[in-house]
Design a protein around this motif. Sequence first.
Motif, PDB file in Angstrom:
ATOM      1  N   ALA A   1       0.832  -1.207   0.000  1.00 28.24           N
ATOM      2  CA  ALA A   1       0.000   0.000   0.000  1.00 28.24           C
ATOM      3  C   ALA A   1       0.864   1.254   0.000  1.00 28.24           C
ATOM      4  O   ALA A   1       0.552   2.241  -0.679  1.00 28.24           O
ATOM      5  N   GLY A   2       1.961   1.225   0.753  1.00 23.04           N
ATOM      6  CA  GLY A   2       2.853   2.384   0.807  1.00 23.04           C
ATOM      7  C   GLY A   2       3.500   2.673  -0.528  1.00 23.04           C
ATOM      8  O   GLY A   2       3.515   3.826  -0.990  1.00 23.04           O
ATOM      9  N   PHE A   3       4.023   1.635  -1.175  1.00 19.73           N
ATOM     10  CA  PHE A   3       4.617   1.828  -2.503  1.00 19.73           C
ATOM     11  C   PHE A   3       3.554   2.284  -3.504  1.00 19.73           C
ATOM     12  O   PHE A   3       3.827   3.121  -4.373  1.00 19.73           O
ATOM     13  N   GLY A   4       2.348   1.726  -3.398  1.00 17.90           N
ATOM     14  CA  GLY A   4       1.277   2.130  -4.299  1.00 17.90           C
ATOM     15  C   GLY A   4       0.913   3.596  -4.126  1.00 17.90           C
ATOM     16  O   GLY A   4       0.731   4.319  -5.116  1.00 17.90           O
ATOM     17  N   TYR A   5       0.838   4.038  -2.866  1.00 14.65           N
ATOM     18  CA  TYR A   5       0.526   5.447  -2.624  1.00 14.65           C
ATOM     19  C   TYR A   5       1.626   6.351  -3.181  1.00 14.65           C
ATOM     20  O   TYR A   5       1.334   7.387  -3.799  1.00 14.65           O
ATOM     21  N   LEU A   6       2.885   5.978  -2.949  1.00 17.11           N
ATOM     22  CA  LEU A   6       3.992   6.795  -3.459  1.00 17.11           C
ATOM     23  C   LEU A   6       3.975   6.865  -4.981  1.00 17.11           C
ATOM     24  O   LEU A   6       4.313   7.904  -5.569  1.00 17.11           O
ATOM     25  N   ALA A   7       3.578   5.757  -5.630  1.00 13.62           N
ATOM     26  CA  ALA A   7       3.483   5.764  -7.095  1.00 13.62           C
ATOM     27  C   ALA A   7       2.405   6.748  -7.553  1.00 13.62           C
ATOM     28  O   ALA A   7       2.612   7.525  -8.498  1.00 13.62           O
ATOM     29  N   ILE A   8       1.255   6.719  -6.880  1.00 13.79           N
ATOM     30  CA  ILE A   8       0.177   7.648  -7.230  1.00 13.79           C
ATOM     31  C   ILE A   8       0.601   9.085  -6.949  1.00 13.79           C
ATOM     32  O   ILE A   8       0.332  10.000  -7.737  1.00 13.79           O
ATOM     33  N   ASP A   9       1.302   9.281  -5.828  1.00 12.28           N
ATOM     34  CA  ASP A   9       1.775  10.622  -5.477  1.00 12.28           C
ATOM     35  C   ASP A   9       2.742  11.151  -6.528  1.00 12.28           C
ATOM     36  O   ASP A   9       2.663  12.321  -6.937  1.00 12.28           O
ATOM     37  N   ASP A  10       3.649  10.294  -6.990  1.00 11.25           N
ATOM     38  CA  ASP A  10       4.596  10.718  -8.029  1.00 11.25           C
ATOM     39  C   ASP A  10       3.892  11.010  -9.346  1.00 11.25           C
ATOM     40  O   ASP A  10       4.233  11.969 -10.045  1.00 11.25           O
ATOM     41  N   ARG A  11       2.910  10.180  -9.686  1.00 11.05           N
ATOM     42  CA  ARG A  11       2.221  10.349 -10.973  1.00 11.05           C
ATOM     43  C   ARG A  11       1.381  11.620 -11.016  1.00 11.05           C
ATOM     44  O   ARG A  11       1.326  12.307 -12.047  1.00 11.05           O
ATOM     45  N   PHE A  12       0.722  11.949  -9.906  1.00 13.77           N
ATOM     46  CA  PHE A  12      -0.206  13.074  -9.904  1.00 13.77           C
ATOM     47  C   PHE A  12       0.250  14.237  -9.019  1.00 13.77           C
ATOM     48  O   PHE A  12      -0.513  15.186  -8.824  1.00 13.77           O
ATOM     49  N   ALA A  13       1.476  14.156  -8.483  1.00 12.66           N
ATOM     50  CA  ALA A  13       2.029  15.235  -7.649  1.00 12.66           C
ATOM     51  C   ALA A  13       1.068  15.604  -6.519  1.00 12.66           C
ATOM     52  O   ALA A  13       0.775  16.783  -6.291  1.00 12.66           O
ATOM     53  N   LEU A  14       0.582  14.595  -5.791  1.00 12.15           N
ATOM     54  CA  LEU A  14      -0.440  14.835  -4.776  1.00 12.15           C
ATOM     55  C   LEU A  14       0.054  15.725  -3.647  1.00 12.15           C
ATOM     56  O   LEU A  14      -0.613  16.699  -3.269  1.00 12.15           O
ATOM     57  N   HIS A  15       1.217  15.375  -3.068  1.00 12.97           N
ATOM     58  CA  HIS A  15       1.626  16.148  -1.894  1.00 12.97           C
ATOM     59  C   HIS A  15       2.019  17.576  -2.272  1.00 12.97           C
ATOM     60  O   HIS A  15       1.871  18.496  -1.466  1.00 12.97           O
ATOM     61  N   GLU A  16       2.494  17.769  -3.508  1.00 12.42           N
ATOM     62  CA  GLU A  16       2.776  19.137  -3.956  1.00 12.42           C
ATOM     63  C   GLU A  16       1.481  19.948  -4.096  1.00 12.42           C
ATOM     64  O   GLU A  16       1.446  21.143  -3.750  1.00 12.42           O
ATOM     65  N   ARG A  17       0.425  19.315  -4.594  1.00  9.81           N
ATOM     66  CA  ARG A  17      -0.850  20.011  -4.749  1.00  9.81           C
ATOM     67  C   ARG A  17      -1.440  20.370  -3.386  1.00  9.81           C
ATOM     68  O   ARG A  17      -1.973  21.471  -3.190  1.00  9.81           O
TER      69      ARG A  17
END
Length: 235
Positions: free
Chosen positions: A86-102
């Motif tokens: 789940a952690g790696f999956g979340y980081l992948a989504i975060d990298d793809r959509f720049a979640l934490h930057e948004r």
Amino acid sequence: MSPAVARARRATLISLLALALVAPVLLAAARWPSYWEWVAPELTPMTWLQTVLLVLAAAACLLIVLLASLHGHGRADRATWWFLAAGFGYLAIDDRFALHERVRDSVLAPRGIGIPGLSWLAPGDIQMVLMGLVGLALLPVILRAFGSDRAARTLLLLGGVAAACSIGIDTIDPASLTVTAERLQQSLEECVELLAVCLLLAATSFRLLGLLDSVGSDQPAQAVETGEPVEAMSG
């Protein structure tokens, strides 16, 4: 450990380390002299590559859950691998959509939300720091899930150190830097992050290959117990 698995582990590590070194150089050269354009910003070929590697790491963790079940590992061990997937999956989504930057730019920074005493942090840039602290707190549990595989545990620790360095570089407030220095800082951060992802994928791959090797070595014993020929069990 069988020679085939040892060779596979060695080839995996060499390939991932070569990727971590060569990919940034090729991406920088492709846009030279604007070396940072495909490396430093979000939603670039560099972040795409990191996303692919993180998805592979998540998939490896899910395979480990299956193999751990076959080996009769405890529920806590399997839960750790579910958590890592789940952690790696979340980081992948975060990298793809720049979640934490948004979230930083739209929610945290406008409200001045930060960590007291850490004056060098960019406004609102606290999420990755908190995730790093959570990872550090859970490190003993994660190490336990890697069992006695010293090579995999070493790669995990090296990946954790690289990830911590990446987070540290990323937390420097770009407003305190010149444009040239900011481009260099962000490029360096992405390169170190790529190295961290490669090391973590290598660690997970080592554990997966080790479990696959154990399954293979169990077959002769199972054949003796059931009275079946080894050839039949191997296909």
